[in-house]
Design an enzyme around this catalytic site. Structure first.
Site, PDB file in Angstrom:
ATOM      1  N   LYS A 124      69.643  89.167 -11.190  1.00 16.37           N
ATOM      2  CA  LYS A 124      69.734  88.903 -12.632  1.00 16.37           C
ATOM      3  C   LYS A 124      70.371  90.113 -13.287  1.00 16.37           C
ATOM      4  CE  LYS A 124      68.514  85.589 -15.422  1.00 16.37           C
ATOM      5  NZ  LYS A 124      68.289  84.168 -15.130  1.00 16.37           N
ATOM      6  N   ASP A 164      73.080  82.834 -18.827  1.00 21.64           N
ATOM      7  CA  ASP A 164      71.660  82.745 -19.183  1.00 21.64           C
ATOM      8  C   ASP A 164      71.655  82.791 -20.715  1.00 21.64           C
ATOM      9  OD1 ASP A 164      68.788  82.984 -17.802  1.00 21.64           O
ATOM     10  OD2 ASP A 164      68.717  84.272 -19.555  1.00 21.64           O
TER      11      ASP A 164
END
Ligand code: 2IT
Length: 447
Positions: A124, A164
């Site tokens: 991430k 995201d």
């Protein structure tokens, strides 16, 4: 392994990383029993290794705003776990981004990706860059500056970022353009969520929301219930809420609420196609105000400032925005209003207390790492198409997405079925994802 002891050590080592510690505690507490049936895991110190990322990159991102002023933000990429494949996971651009947030997301991503059936490790990244109020040109300059640092650490077989919160197709385009310029490599598989004309998978924008509703459907059917005719409250109005609104409506449910940081829009008669399309306009405007929906459709949507989606009476609550956006009081309010099911579409959308409140009340509950895995799964399918230099039709992608969501549901049932026949989806998802990653780590030796 004793979850409490490992958590105490983690808390001492990483004080202040509240989100990461919350995510780690949930996984460790629910896998403890199964883990302890495997002395080989204990001997290999699997869990002690799994809670630390493989590596973390942090970097400065300097760019020039529309007024000609120099701005500096922080950039990160957390490469969490590569046991089952190259690092894979989104980039989050949001003013509250910090390392704790990205570590929690990378940790969750590792197990989520394991559930998808595809060979993807967990990663991430992101930045504390705040897209709200920025022009398109500012977004482009920021993305270019961000990639100027990130490009050396990613690649189609090493680490594949995607979108995201705050990163959608537009941002992926700017990031990808700069990657090509710097790397002089034209392999589209380095990022997913690309446009349809340059290697993007048809249905990737819709996939998180579509997959979530396929999952919700399985949860309801397993409990002898039906989605058709149910009222649904969604939080947020971004990419995830948009896909969820389309599929919920298509499957016969009525979306009666969407929300934003400014408040909630109640949509008594259910969201319409025009309103769903307008969600895209709202997202592209970078205003981050759900009130815009009520201004555009005053007869259909009623805006209330400062209220959450959970204040609206609904059968099914679907958090689609941000971590910890549904707390214990929200859970109690929903239950009092007759809600029978809550599925997290955002990552860790509910606080631990909210989850316990739902579970104690016998409300159907499923966690984000199972419910929203259709997004990253479709990213995995995009990687496959890119590697094979071909493009599948929307029908082909949708059929694969349906199969993947059904397989994730099966894995949850396998590990989460309780003596009374009901399913603990939190335990099921955590144990299923954990077992796959742990087995892979064990077989690859002490690294
Ligand atoms: O949380 C997530 O799974 C995502 N933001 C999507 C990640 C991806 O690589 O598609």
């Amino acid at each position: 392994m004793k979850a409490n002891e490992i958590m105490a050590a983690l808390e001492a080592k990483h004080p202040g990383e509240a989100e990461f510690l919350q995510a780690a505690r949930e996984v460790l507490e629910t896998v403890e029993e199964e883990y302890n049936k495997h002395p080989e895991f204990e001997k290999a110190k699997i869990v002690e290794r799994m809670v630390e990322p493989d590596r973390i990159f942090t970097f400065r991102v300097t760019w020039v705003d529309d007024k000609g002023e120099i701005q500096t933000n922080l950039g990160y990429r957390v490469q969490f776990n590569s046991a089952i494949g190259p690092y894979k996971g989104g980039l989050r651009f949001h003013k509250a981004v910090n390392l704790s947030m990205l570590k929690f997301l990378g940790f969750e991503q590792t197990f989520k990706n394991a559930l998808t059936t595809l060979p993807m490790g967990g990663g991430k990244g992101g930045s504390d860059f705040d897209p709200v109020g920025k022009s398109n040109e500012e977004i482009m300059r920021f993305c270019q500056a961000f990639m100027l640092e990130l490009w050396r650490n990613i690649g189609p077989d090493t680490d594949v970022p995607a979108g995201d919160v705050g990163v959608g197709g537009r941002e992926i385009g700017f990031l990808y353009g700069m990657y090509k310029k710097l790397a002089r490599e034209y392999n589209t598989g380095v990022l997913t969520g690309k446009g349809e004309t340059w290697g993007g998978s048809i249905l990737r924008p819709e996939a998180t929301g579509f997959g979530a509703l396929y999952f919700v459907n399985h949860v309801l059917e397993t409990a002898g219930q039906k989605l058709a005719g149910k009222t649904v409250a969604l939080s947020g109005f971004g990419n995830v809420a948009w896909g969820a609104a389309i599929k919920a409506t298509e499957l016969g449910a009525k979306v009666v609420a969407i929300s934003g940081p400014d408040g909630v829009c109640e949509i008594k008669d259910g969201i319409t196609k025009e309103m769903i399309d307008y969600m895209l306009v709202m997202r592209a405007s970078n205003r981050n105000k759900v009130q815009d929906m009520a201004d555009k459709f005053p007869a259909a949507a009623k805006f209330t400032a400062g209220k959450k989606a959970w204040s609206i009476k609904c059968d099914i609550a679907l958090p689609c925005a941000f971590q910890n956006e549904l707390n214990e009081n929200d859970a109690k309010e929903l239950i009092a209003n007759g809600t029978m099911c809550c599925c997290e579409v955002s990552n860790m959308g509910c606080t631990a207390e909210a989850i316990h409140t739902f579970q104690k009340a016998g409300i159907l509950f499923a966690p984000g790492k199972a419910v929203n895995a259709g997004g990253v799964a479709t990213s995995g399918l995009e990687m496959t198409q890119n590697a094979a230099h071909l493009a599948w039709s929307g029908e082909e992608v949708d059929a694969k997405l349906k199969w993947i969501m059904s397989s994730i549901h099966e894995q949850c049932v396998r590990y989460g079925k309780k003596a009374d026949g009901t399913i603990d989806y939190v335990k099921g998802a955590n144990v299923a994802g954990f077992m796959k990653v742990a087995t892979a780590m064990l077989e690859q030796g002490t690294i």
